[in-house]
Write a protein that holds these residues in place. Structure first.
Motif, PDB file in Angstrom:
ATOM      1  N   LEU A 101       0.835  -1.211   0.000  1.00 33.49           N
ATOM      2  CA  LEU A 101       0.000   0.000   0.000  1.00 33.49           C
ATOM      3  C   LEU A 101       0.867   1.258   0.000  1.00 33.49           C
ATOM      4  O   LEU A 101       0.389   2.340   0.334  1.00 33.49           O
ATOM      5  CB  LEU A 101      -0.897  -0.006   1.247  1.00 33.49           C
ATOM      6  N   TRP A 102       2.143   1.124  -0.414  1.00 31.03           N
ATOM      7  CA  TRP A 102       3.063   2.261  -0.355  1.00 31.03           C
ATOM      8  C   TRP A 102       2.555   3.426  -1.221  1.00 31.03           C
ATOM      9  O   TRP A 102       2.388   3.268  -2.429  1.00 31.03           O
ATOM     10  CB  TRP A 102       4.456   1.816  -0.817  1.00 31.03           C
ATOM     11  N   ASN A 103       2.322   4.570  -0.584  1.00 33.07           N
ATOM     12  CA  ASN A 103       1.897   5.802  -1.292  1.00 33.07           C
ATOM     13  C   ASN A 103       0.651   5.631  -2.166  1.00 33.07           C
ATOM     14  O   ASN A 103       0.575   6.246  -3.234  1.00 33.07           O
ATOM     15  CB  ASN A 103       3.030   6.338  -2.184  1.00 33.07           C
ATOM     16  N   VAL A 104      -0.318   4.817  -1.721  1.00 39.84           N
ATOM     17  CA  VAL A 104      -1.527   4.673  -2.549  1.00 39.84           C
ATOM     18  C   VAL A 104      -2.613   5.672  -2.160  1.00 39.84           C
ATOM     19  O   VAL A 104      -3.617   5.789  -2.856  1.00 39.84           O
ATOM     20  CB  VAL A 104      -2.117   3.237  -2.499  1.00 39.84           C
ATOM     21  N   GLY A 105      -2.395   6.380  -1.045  1.00 37.43           N
ATOM     22  CA  GLY A 105      -3.392   7.367  -0.603  1.00 37.43           C
ATOM     23  C   GLY A 105      -4.478   6.719   0.240  1.00 37.43           C
ATOM     24  O   GLY A 105      -4.640   5.502   0.244  1.00 37.43           O
ATOM     25  N   ARG A 126      12.357  -0.792  -0.666  1.00 35.60           N
ATOM     26  CA  ARG A 126      13.258  -1.861  -1.097  1.00 35.60           C
ATOM     27  C   ARG A 126      12.886  -3.193  -0.448  1.00 35.60           C
ATOM     28  O   ARG A 126      12.904  -4.236  -1.100  1.00 35.60           O
ATOM     29  CB  ARG A 126      14.706  -1.449  -0.785  1.00 35.60           C
ATOM     30  N   ASP A 127      12.498  -3.158   0.861  1.00 37.68           N
ATOM     31  CA  ASP A 127      12.108  -4.395   1.557  1.00 37.68           C
ATOM     32  C   ASP A 127      10.816  -4.963   0.941  1.00 37.68           C
ATOM     33  O   ASP A 127      10.656  -6.172   0.795  1.00 37.68           O
ATOM     34  CB  ASP A 127      11.837  -4.127   3.054  1.00 37.68           C
ATOM     35  N   MET A 128       9.891  -4.041   0.595  1.00 33.32           N
ATOM     36  CA  MET A 128       8.618  -4.508   0.009  1.00 33.32           C
ATOM     37  C   MET A 128       8.865  -5.148  -1.351  1.00 33.32           C
ATOM     38  O   MET A 128       8.288  -6.190  -1.676  1.00 33.32           O
ATOM     39  CB  MET A 128       7.657  -3.328  -0.151  1.00 33.32           C
ATOM     40  N   ILE A 129       9.744  -4.534  -2.131  1.00 31.61           N
ATOM     41  CA  ILE A 129      10.039  -5.082  -3.465  1.00 31.61           C
ATOM     42  C   ILE A 129      10.635  -6.492  -3.326  1.00 31.61           C
ATOM     43  O   ILE A 129      10.294  -7.391  -4.094  1.00 31.61           O
ATOM     44  CB  ILE A 129      10.980  -4.128  -4.242  1.00 31.61           C
ATOM     45  N   SER A 175      16.340   6.011  -4.055  1.00 36.25           N
ATOM     46  CA  SER A 175      15.156   6.457  -3.299  1.00 36.25           C
ATOM     47  C   SER A 175      14.418   5.281  -2.636  1.00 36.25           C
ATOM     48  O   SER A 175      13.719   5.465  -1.646  1.00 36.25           O
ATOM     49  CB  SER A 175      14.214   7.262  -4.189  1.00 36.25           C
ATOM     50  N   LEU A 176      14.604   4.056  -3.166  1.00 32.65           N
ATOM     51  CA  LEU A 176      13.911   2.890  -2.596  1.00 32.65           C
ATOM     52  C   LEU A 176      14.374   2.584  -1.172  1.00 32.65           C
ATOM     53  O   LEU A 176      13.678   1.917  -0.412  1.00 32.65           O
ATOM     54  CB  LEU A 176      14.135   1.643  -3.473  1.00 32.65           C
ATOM     55  N   GLY A 177      15.545   3.091  -0.819  1.00 31.39           N
ATOM     56  CA  GLY A 177      16.071   2.860   0.527  1.00 31.39           C
ATOM     57  C   GLY A 177      15.734   3.980   1.500  1.00 31.39           C
ATOM     58  O   GLY A 177      16.238   3.993   2.619  1.00 31.39           O
ATOM     59  N   ARG A 178      14.864   4.928   1.059  1.00 28.84           N
ATOM     60  CA  ARG A 178      14.544   6.071   1.938  1.00 28.84           C
ATOM     61  C   ARG A 178      13.058   6.093   2.294  1.00 28.84           C
ATOM     62  O   ARG A 178      12.212   5.834   1.439  1.00 28.84           O
ATOM     63  CB  ARG A 178      14.868   7.384   1.219  1.00 28.84           C
ATOM     64  N   GLU A 180      11.201   8.573   2.588  1.00 29.66           N
ATOM     65  CA  GLU A 180      10.443   9.603   1.855  1.00 29.66           C
ATOM     66  C   GLU A 180      10.318   9.268   0.352  1.00 29.66           C
ATOM     67  O   GLU A 180       9.915  10.119  -0.443  1.00 29.66           O
ATOM     68  CB  GLU A 180      11.057  11.003   2.070  1.00 29.66           C
ATOM     69  N   CYS A 181      10.628   8.023  -0.040  1.00 31.19           N
ATOM     70  CA  CYS A 181      10.518   7.604  -1.453  1.00 31.19           C
ATOM     71  C   CYS A 181       9.140   8.000  -2.019  1.00 31.19           C
ATOM     72  O   CYS A 181       8.110   7.571  -1.499  1.00 31.19           O
ATOM     73  CB  CYS A 181      10.707   6.084  -1.551  1.00 31.19           C
ATOM     74  N   PRO A 182       9.103   8.809  -3.095  1.00 27.77           N
ATOM     75  CA  PRO A 182       7.811   9.312  -3.599  1.00 27.77           C
ATOM     76  C   PRO A 182       7.081   8.328  -4.500  1.00 27.77           C
ATOM     77  O   PRO A 182       5.930   8.554  -4.869  1.00 27.77           O
ATOM     78  CB  PRO A 182       8.233  10.539  -4.415  1.00 27.77           C
ATOM     79  N   LEU A 183       7.759   7.233  -4.905  1.00 26.94           N
ATOM     80  CA  LEU A 183       7.127   6.324  -5.873  1.00 26.94           C
ATOM     81  C   LEU A 183       5.931   5.614  -5.231  1.00 26.94           C
ATOM     82  O   LEU A 183       5.999   5.197  -4.080  1.00 26.94           O
ATOM     83  CB  LEU A 183       8.146   5.289  -6.357  1.00 26.94           C
ATOM     84  N   PRO A 184       4.825   5.449  -5.986  1.00 21.07           N
ATOM     85  CA  PRO A 184       3.666   4.735  -5.454  1.00 21.07           C
ATOM     86  C   PRO A 184       3.795   3.221  -5.672  1.00 21.07           C
ATOM     87  O   PRO A 184       4.709   2.755  -6.370  1.00 21.07           O
ATOM     88  CB  PRO A 184       2.513   5.291  -6.287  1.00 21.07           C
TER      89      PRO A 184
END
Ligand code: NAD
Length: 396
Positions: A101-105, A126-129, A175-178, A180-184
């Motif tokens: 549910l990363w960044n899905v709103g 990165r862990d989710m991926i 960014s996958l390791g942060r 604040e990664c903005p990717l949804p």
């Protein structure tokens, strides 16, 4: 071939699964499947019997119940087909894993009741991926699949600010390791697939593999992707009609489209942030085809009683000879999942063949399937369809 559905219990996904079962059992002909047209008959496209299905989801409702509900609320499938699908759907249920549910709103998060076991190690994208990739690899290994096509048919996410889209794979990867990664989530699914060398298809307006940094990943891993947002109804009409106005030198002054429908997709699009992603995807086409910007308005409203049936009413105000104003109006009444599912299946077949042929990056010859096609293709439907036919001819 493996077909991995992101949003596996949604309307498009269950209808696509029912479509595969109907083809296998001979309960339906090839109507509405582009890949069944004679000009593609020579292509070595995957056979319906050779597709193994799994996917990621955030809701736990059994597939058979979802298909039953679609049938009950929207009267789309024959009771015979619904009954024939049940045993297969029960098997596929066992192949569905919890998504992310990363960044899905908030609108999508509130749908979720199917979560992965709590894992304190899983904090960052990165862990989710890694978890998503473990699911894909396990599916591929257990079923001894040569390849898997990952098809995103999940709910429409809000789009992140374009200034934050990664321009290179190095930037995306960092960014996958942060936190604040903005990717949804859709982009995490795309990265999960492409890193494993698997093709990714984005049938939704969500970000997916759109950023240049994710396209670079696809090329680095010698795999391909296609998107965004299936062109099933009103936008299909636009990409056919706008070239007609252009060719007759008629000046379109305004183009207004009102859409009403009642399914779960419509409920999610009721949130202004999610709706904006869809409207952007629907709106860019007319200006691109005409070469100037008439006034446009698109509304999308959720009207529960309509279920999966969508009505689009378009009002096109244009100027003819000697400045005389005239109007074209049309109404399109389509069943959303029934329009979308065959196109999703065509895409799986074409993309899997492209992957086998070693094609990499975005596939612009698939533009006729998308509202916002990637890879800089032509905007007019006829040109887009010709590109698909030419691609097929190179394989004869
Ligand atoms: P739907 O709401 O019925 O299904 C979406 C499914 O995705 C739901 O089951 C939901 O639980 C699941 N989901 C949401 N977020 C997820 C996540 N992060 N990970 C895994 N699963 C998730 O919608 P639908 O009608 O099947 O449409 C699917 C998508 O296709 C939408 O984005 C829609 O805009 C797009 N689309 C549909 C059509 C069409 O139906 N004609 C046309 C073009 C595009």
């Amino acid at each position: 071939l493996g077909l991995w559905l992101i949003g596996a219990r949604g309307g498009v996904a269950v209808t696509a699964i029912a479509g595969i079962i109907a083809q296998r059992l001979g309960l339906a002909d090839g109507t509405a499947l582009v890949s069944e047209l004679p000009q593609f008959a020579h292509l070595p496209l995957v056979k319906w019997d050779d597709i193994v299905i799994g996917g990621h989801e955030i809701r736990s409702a059994p597939l058979a119940d979802e298909l039953e509900r679609l049938h009950r609320e929207s009267r789309v499938l024959s009771p015979q087909l619904v009954a024939a699908c049940r045993p297969e759907l029960e098997k596929i249920d066992a192949e569905i894993r919890p998504g992310t549910l990363w960044n899905v709103g908030p609108k999508i998060t509130e749908l979720a009741d199917f979560h992965p076991p709590r894992n304190p190690q899983e904090q960052l994208p990165r862990d989710m991926i890694k978890r998503l990739q473990a699911d894909l690899t396990d599916f591929q290994t257990r079923h001894k699949l040569d390849s898997v096509v990952v098809l995103n048919v999940a709910s429409t996410e809000p789009l992140p600010n374009p200034a934050l889209w990664p321009a290179t794979w190095a930037e995306a990867e960092a960014s996958l390791g942060r936190p604040e990664c903005p990717l949804p989530a859709s982009s995490l699914y795309a990265i999960a697939a492409l890193e494993l060398g698997l093709p990714f298809v984005n049938f939704t307006p969500s970000l997916g593999a759109l950023p240049a940094g994710i396209d670079e990943l696809a090329r680095l891993r010698n795999t391909c992707h296609a998107g965004r947002d299936g062109k099933t109804g009103e936008t299909l009409m636009k990409s056919v009609l706008a070239p007609m106005f252009a060719a007759r030198n008629l000046k379109v002054m305004s183009w207004v489209g009102h859409n009403i429908f009642g399914n779960l997709d419509g409920k999610v699009l009721d949130d202004p942030a999610n709706k904006q992603a869809k409207i952007q995807s629907k709106d860019r086409l007319i200006t691109e085809i005409l070469g100037y910007a008439p006034q446009t308005l698109i509304s999308i409203e959720h009207i529960e009683s309509l279920g999966d049936w969508k009505t689009a009413w378009d009002h096109i105000h244009f100027q003819g000879f000697l400045g005389t104003p005239m109007t074209l109006q049309f109404t399109w009444q389509g069943c959303d999942s029934i329009l979308a599912a065959p196109l999703a299946l065509d895409l799986v077949r074409f993309v899997s063949l492209a992957k086998n042929r070693g094609e990499t990056g975005a596939l612009p010859w698939l533009a006729s399937f998308f509202k916002s096609p990637q890879g800089d293709p032509p905007a007019k439907f006829a040109d887009q369809f010709r590109a698909l036919e030419s691609w097929a001819r190179t394989l004869s």
